[in-house]
Motif scaffolding. Sequence first.
Motif, PDB file in Angstrom:
ATOM      1  N   VAL A 174      -3.715   7.480   8.975  1.00  0.00           N
ATOM      2  CA  VAL A 174      -2.538   6.711   8.571  1.00  0.00           C
ATOM      3  C   VAL A 174      -2.687   6.287   7.118  1.00  0.00           C
ATOM      4  CG1 VAL A 174      -1.764   5.864  10.822  1.00  0.00           C
ATOM      5  CG2 VAL A 174      -3.609   4.680   9.661  1.00  0.00           C
ATOM      6  N   LYS A 175      -1.692   6.613   6.315  1.00  0.00           N
ATOM      7  CA  LYS A 175      -1.675   6.326   4.875  1.00  0.00           C
ATOM      8  C   LYS A 175      -0.447   7.010   4.302  1.00  0.00           C
ATOM      9  CE  LYS A 175      -5.831   8.196   4.760  1.00  0.00           C
ATOM     10  NZ  LYS A 175      -6.573   7.230   3.968  1.00  0.00           N
ATOM     11  N   ARG A 176      -0.076   6.693   3.068  1.00  0.00           N
ATOM     12  CA  ARG A 176       1.047   7.400   2.460  1.00  0.00           C
ATOM     13  C   ARG A 176       0.808   8.904   2.478  1.00  0.00           C
ATOM     14  NH1 ARG A 176       5.090   4.669  -0.457  1.00  0.00           N
ATOM     15  NH2 ARG A 176       5.993   6.732  -0.359  1.00  0.00           N
ATOM     16  N   SER A 200      -9.977   4.242  -4.235  1.00  0.00           N
ATOM     17  CA  SER A 200     -10.837   3.472  -3.340  1.00  0.00           C
ATOM     18  C   SER A 200     -10.494   3.772  -1.887  1.00  0.00           C
ATOM     19  CB  SER A 200     -10.653   1.966  -3.592  1.00  0.00           C
ATOM     20  OG  SER A 200     -11.164   1.222  -2.506  1.00  0.00           O
ATOM     21  N   GLY A 201      -9.221   3.529  -1.557  1.00  0.00           N
ATOM     22  CA  GLY A 201      -8.848   3.499  -0.157  1.00  0.00           C
ATOM     23  C   GLY A 201      -9.194   2.119   0.370  1.00  0.00           C
ATOM     24  N   THR A 202      -8.333   1.581   1.225  1.00  0.00           N
ATOM     25  CA  THR A 202      -8.668   0.351   1.938  1.00  0.00           C
ATOM     26  C   THR A 202      -8.494   0.563   3.435  1.00  0.00           C
ATOM     27  OG1 THR A 202      -6.418  -0.400   1.507  1.00  0.00           O
ATOM     28  CG2 THR A 202      -8.161  -1.299   0.097  1.00  0.00           C
ATOM     29  N   GLY A 203      -7.719   1.591   3.808  1.00  0.00           N
ATOM     30  CA  GLY A 203      -7.608   1.937   5.216  1.00  0.00           C
ATOM     31  C   GLY A 203      -9.003   2.197   5.783  1.00  0.00           C
ATOM     32  N   ASN A 204      -9.803   2.936   5.051  1.00  0.00           N
ATOM     33  CA  ASN A 204     -11.176   3.237   5.473  1.00  0.00           C
ATOM     34  C   ASN A 204     -11.926   1.966   5.871  1.00  0.00           C
ATOM     35  OD1 ASN A 204     -11.070   2.413   2.795  1.00  0.00           O
ATOM     36  ND2 ASN A 204     -12.194   4.163   1.959  1.00  0.00           N
ATOM     37  N   MET A 205     -11.744   0.886   5.114  1.00  0.00           N
ATOM     38  CA  MET A 205     -12.444  -0.382   5.388  1.00  0.00           C
ATOM     39  C   MET A 205     -11.940  -1.027   6.679  1.00  0.00           C
ATOM     40  SD  MET A 205     -12.088  -1.776   1.494  1.00  0.00           S
ATOM     41  CE  MET A 205     -12.646  -0.733   0.129  1.00  0.00           C
ATOM     42  N   LYS A 206     -10.610  -1.013   6.845  1.00  0.00           N
ATOM     43  CA  LYS A 206     -10.021  -1.635   8.040  1.00  0.00           C
ATOM     44  C   LYS A 206     -10.543  -0.965   9.302  1.00  0.00           C
ATOM     45  CE  LYS A 206      -5.770  -2.137   5.340  1.00  0.00           C
ATOM     46  NZ  LYS A 206      -4.478  -1.453   5.088  1.00  0.00           N
ATOM     47  N   PHE A 207     -10.619   0.366   9.273  1.00  0.00           N
ATOM     48  CA  PHE A 207     -11.094   1.092  10.455  1.00  0.00           C
ATOM     49  C   PHE A 207     -12.552   0.768  10.770  1.00  0.00           C
ATOM     50  CE2 PHE A 207      -7.430   3.847   9.559  1.00  0.00           C
ATOM     51  CZ  PHE A 207      -6.976   4.110  10.835  1.00  0.00           C
ATOM     52  N   GLY A 264       2.128   0.923  -0.275  1.00  0.00           N
ATOM     53  CA  GLY A 264       0.927   1.229   0.497  1.00  0.00           C
ATOM     54  C   GLY A 264      -0.235   0.406   0.008  1.00  0.00           C
ATOM     55  N   GLY A 265      -1.338   1.074  -0.272  1.00  0.00           N
ATOM     56  CA  GLY A 265      -2.592   0.387  -0.567  1.00  0.00           C
ATOM     57  C   GLY A 265      -2.519  -0.634  -1.697  1.00  0.00           C
ATOM     58  N   LEU A 266      -1.851  -0.272  -2.789  1.00  0.00           N
ATOM     59  CA  LEU A 266      -1.811  -1.169  -3.949  1.00  0.00           C
ATOM     60  C   LEU A 266      -1.135  -2.500  -3.612  1.00  0.00           C
ATOM     61  CD1 LEU A 266      -0.941  -0.289  -7.579  1.00  0.00           C
ATOM     62  CD2 LEU A 266       0.528  -1.895  -6.387  1.00  0.00           C
ATOM     63  N   ASN A 306       7.672   5.324  10.629  1.00  0.00           N
ATOM     64  CA  ASN A 306       7.703   4.054   9.910  1.00  0.00           C
ATOM     65  C   ASN A 306       6.378   3.285   9.944  1.00  0.00           C
ATOM     66  OD1 ASN A 306       9.310   2.364   8.258  1.00  0.00           O
ATOM     67  ND2 ASN A 306       9.461   0.882   9.931  1.00  0.00           N
ATOM     68  N   TYR A 307       5.326   3.957   9.509  1.00  0.00           N
ATOM     69  CA  TYR A 307       4.033   3.286   9.385  1.00  0.00           C
ATOM     70  C   TYR A 307       4.167   2.091   8.440  1.00  0.00           C
ATOM     71  CZ  TYR A 307      -0.874   2.451   8.303  1.00  0.00           C
ATOM     72  OH  TYR A 307      -2.106   1.863   8.127  1.00  0.00           O
ATOM     73  N   ASN A 308       3.726   0.939   8.908  1.00  0.00           N
ATOM     74  CA  ASN A 308       3.764  -0.257   8.068  1.00  0.00           C
ATOM     75  C   ASN A 308       2.617  -1.179   8.479  1.00  0.00           C
ATOM     76  OD1 ASN A 308       4.645  -1.300  10.509  1.00  0.00           O
ATOM     77  ND2 ASN A 308       6.712  -1.776   9.800  1.00  0.00           N
ATOM     78  N   VAL A 309       2.569  -2.357   7.922  1.00  0.00           N
ATOM     79  CA  VAL A 309       1.438  -3.255   8.204  1.00  0.00           C
ATOM     80  C   VAL A 309       1.415  -3.625   9.685  1.00  0.00           C
ATOM     81  CG1 VAL A 309       0.371  -5.488   7.684  1.00  0.00           C
ATOM     82  CG2 VAL A 309       1.409  -4.149   5.841  1.00  0.00           C
ATOM     83  N   THR A 310       2.598  -3.878  10.232  1.00  0.00           N
ATOM     84  CA  THR A 310       2.669  -4.281  11.644  1.00  0.00           C
ATOM     85  C   THR A 310       2.087  -3.195  12.548  1.00  0.00           C
ATOM     86  OG1 THR A 310       4.649  -5.541  11.105  1.00  0.00           O
ATOM     87  CG2 THR A 310       4.254  -5.108  13.430  1.00  0.00           C
ATOM     88  N   TYR A 362      -2.995  14.730  -2.342  1.00  0.00           N
ATOM     89  CA  TYR A 362      -4.415  14.479  -2.593  1.00  0.00           C
ATOM     90  C   TYR A 362      -5.122  13.877  -1.381  1.00  0.00           C
ATOM     91  CZ  TYR A 362      -4.253   9.366  -3.303  1.00  0.00           C
ATOM     92  OH  TYR A 362      -4.146   8.007  -3.123  1.00  0.00           O
ATOM     93  N   LYS A 363      -4.349  13.219  -0.513  1.00  0.00           N
ATOM     94  CA  LYS A 363      -4.949  12.631   0.691  1.00  0.00           C
ATOM     95  C   LYS A 363      -5.199  13.687   1.762  1.00  0.00           C
ATOM     96  CE  LYS A 363      -2.941   7.971  -0.049  1.00  0.00           C
ATOM     97  NZ  LYS A 363      -4.043   7.021   0.122  1.00  0.00           N
ATOM     98  N   ARG A 364      -4.493  14.791   1.676  1.00  0.00           N
ATOM     99  CA  ARG A 364      -4.740  16.003   2.455  1.00  0.00           C
ATOM    100  C   ARG A 364      -4.447  15.886   3.948  1.00  0.00           C
ATOM    101  NH1 ARG A 364     -10.031  18.932  -0.025  1.00  0.00           N
ATOM    102  NH2 ARG A 364     -11.135  17.259   1.064  1.00  0.00           N
TER     103      ARG A 364
HETATM  104  C1  PLP Z   1      -4.179  -0.477   4.284  1.00  0.00           C
HETATM  105  C2  PLP Z   1      -2.829   0.107   4.223  1.00  0.00           C
HETATM  106  C3  PLP Z   1      -2.568   1.187   3.378  1.00  0.00           C
HETATM  107  C4  PLP Z   1      -3.636   1.841   2.529  1.00  0.00           C
HETATM  108  O1  PLP Z   1      -4.255   2.871   3.295  1.00  0.00           O
HETATM  109  P1  PLP Z   1      -5.173   3.967   2.575  1.00  0.00           P
HETATM  110  O2  PLP Z   1      -5.746   4.722   3.737  1.00  0.00           O
HETATM  111  O3  PLP Z   1      -6.220   3.238   1.818  1.00  0.00           O
HETATM  112  O4  PLP Z   1      -4.300   4.796   1.731  1.00  0.00           O
HETATM  113  C5  PLP Z   1      -1.293   1.720   3.351  1.00  0.00           C
HETATM  114  N1  PLP Z   1      -0.314   1.207   4.119  1.00  0.00           N
HETATM  115  C6  PLP Z   1      -0.532   0.172   4.959  1.00  0.00           C
HETATM  116  C7  PLP Z   1       0.593  -0.326   5.793  1.00  0.00           C
HETATM  117  C8  PLP Z   1      -1.786  -0.420   5.030  1.00  0.00           C
HETATM  118  O5  PLP Z   1      -1.973  -1.456   5.851  1.00  0.00           O
END
Ligand code: PLP
Length: 824
Positions: A554-556, A663-670, A125-127, A636-640, A560-562
Amino acid sequence: MTQTADQITTPQHSVEGFVQDFLRELQFGQGMSMSRASTNDQYLALARTVRTHLMSRWLRTLDHQRDVQAKSVAYLSAEFLLGRQLGNALLATDLEEIVEEGLASLGIDLQRLRSMEKEPGLGNGGLGRLAACFIDSLATMNIPCIGYGIRYEYGIFRQTFVDGWQVEKPDAWLAQGSPWEFPHPEAAVTIGFGGRTEASTVDGRLVTRWIPDWQVQAVPYNYMVPGYHNGRVNTLRLWSAAATESFDLSIFNAGDYSAAVRAQTAAENISKVLYPEDSTPQGKELRLQQQYFFAAASLKDFLDNVLPEGFDLHRLDERIVFQLNDTHPVIAIPELMRILLDEKGWDWDEAWALTQRCFAYTCHTLLPEALEVWSVELLGRLLPRHLEIIYRINEDFLAEVHTAYPDDELRVRRMSIIAEHPERAVRMAYLATVAGTKVNGVAELHSQLLRDKVLQDFSEYMPEKFTNVTNGVTPRRFVRLANPRLSSLITEAIGDGWVTDLDRLRELEPLAEDAEFRRRFREVKAANKTRLVDLLKVRDGIEVSPDSMLDVMVKRLHEYKRQTLKLLHVVSLYDQVRRGDLAASDITPRTVTFGAKAAPGYKMAKQTIGLINAVGRTINADPVLEGRLRIAFPANYNVTLAERLIPAADLSEQISLAGKEASGTGNMKFALNGALTIGTDDGANVELRQLVGDENFFLFGLTEPEVAEIVEKGYRPTSFYESNATLRHALDLIASGAFSDGDRRTFEPIVSNLLYEDRFLVLADFQAYLDAQLVVERAYADPDAWARSAVLNVARSGFFSSDRSMRDYLDRIWHAEAAPVPTA
Ligand SMILES: *Cc1c(COP(=O)(O)O)cnc(C)c1O
């Protein structure tokens, strides 16, 4: 002068030229005629055609690096969640239009070929995604960088749902061909494991030797990491494990076939699968093998193959910094010590002084259970020499600490790299902190909490080591590629400089007041939604109304992500309508969209997936809601999928318990794609809200100090259950079996967890979350005002470019400089 690669292969930058190159590749590379070629053949030929455009730049980058000897960044990461390569390669080479037109002239649809590509899911995921964003940014900023990681034969599992429950399938991402990698078996390095150490005296000096008792080959596979329109192509080197002798011929000849291949299998297992965990430690021997395997191979590769021959290692830190992405590669620290001491014959102080200048460590967590430790028993068995070195590092360090705090023996013990309970174990985060030049957290709040809590003793003792670099995401993939419509609108308004200078999105701010711009912005969002609706229908058979609010989480899957907090909101609305407390017509039409994989061994997370799907099945079919509230959970959430979902989203759910999301990075993408965020004061949400403004962010929930106080006093979830009827009804509805055919046991573990154990205070934040969702609904009722806020979110989120993160790493930690590659 000899011929350059360019003169030999010059790929053609014109439609006709491309068509010729493509057909040649199809026939002579793929061995297929146009008439017999499958779509996959066509995709492979296209990938090979496009990659030739990058190859000459790649070779030129390598030559240039050899000439200028600039300082490089080695980004060591057990995960690189790259996403598909073709689109990014087309973007980097500015070939999108040529290729689209050329293929069309052959009656081939580019998008169809693009959809053939299996994304390399080499991360959880994020890392892992962060590592991919970072190497993209470094290439684009002309910084010499090598990414080092593992080429897992099977990446993160493919998620399927059976009756709503997660079932994992192997991710055979290499099965249909892998046109983006370049294997170099001739450059394999040998990595040892196990065995013993032997001390002797040579010329009056104590010399130690490690005699491993088994070895594997690490075979490098190179990937191109293109900069955006700048002629640089950096390298990502992923290691694959192979047996040292492919099999033992004598045993094989004697007829014991299975014994002969056993050694081979054991070796190859090391890079067989990605561990599907990202924040709980896996006490798995194989995982430690993986870590040492890629850390040692990467060090050896850099020292023996990348550095020029005869290089004076005392100056190693002028040429490289090894950035450790979390603790997974930390074993590289004692490995460098071992090389300097045992192989180069340096004395301890000399070796330690250099080692301390070559590494820096990024911490990614706040959960104590996610801080990696390795039992002394295991580490000593697998890497006996490294354990000795770690002991010595610790001994010297604790002596220093003792001198600094002579009357504080408790503190000295707390700071030991070796934990004594529950078993003797090496704390990898402590080792990295002691040995590295810097330790960074990944958002302001996270770095503060690292200093104040997780690594408090260390930050008191060596405050100068601690710094922050807030995460970022690459605008190339997550805006320009993922959201072509928004990208065109932005470029039309402010030019295309934003793609490499995301702060320039600020220039959009005045346009938030421009009614025509807002109208076009809404058109873009609507078109993206339609595109998503079409995809979900084809991909998952899910029906979504393009007219509803797209509310996305969307995230793992993690407690803790709730995700359960989001789900309780849905269940509560449903319950209120069923009771007649709320008219269905008063609900804002919404599609609550989840995407989440659960680690296969994480029971509570898998239960939650089952519950989300069960609630979805029930409410999606219940006419009482008049179709106004639905759940969509594509598997199957993934980058695509992220690249399709995020540009379509109206509302971004970032609802972790304050103080838990680093941090989270999903938040930034949105935010960059014009969704508004409902979120807690956690991770990078804090900075996001400060940037976009309170009036453009839906804040709710406990703050980190409030959480700490509640936990200190003892959290009593039942008090919330007892005092809040809405909450009680929602939980009772789940407990009653309403979503499990009347079976009360199915989801009992979730309910009782929330009521009696939950460490993440879901019930404590429930009412605040519902209230904030009402504010969301009121805001959404005015689409034009919503669009205004959304435009401001885009305009003010440029800070979250991973280019800015790289600038911060360069200034605060790496001190490397851009080395532009001359164009031919
Ligand atoms: C950005 C991204 C994440 C990280 O999302 P968080 O909301 O920060 O946990 C996880 N999986 C994929 C496929 C991503 O693109």
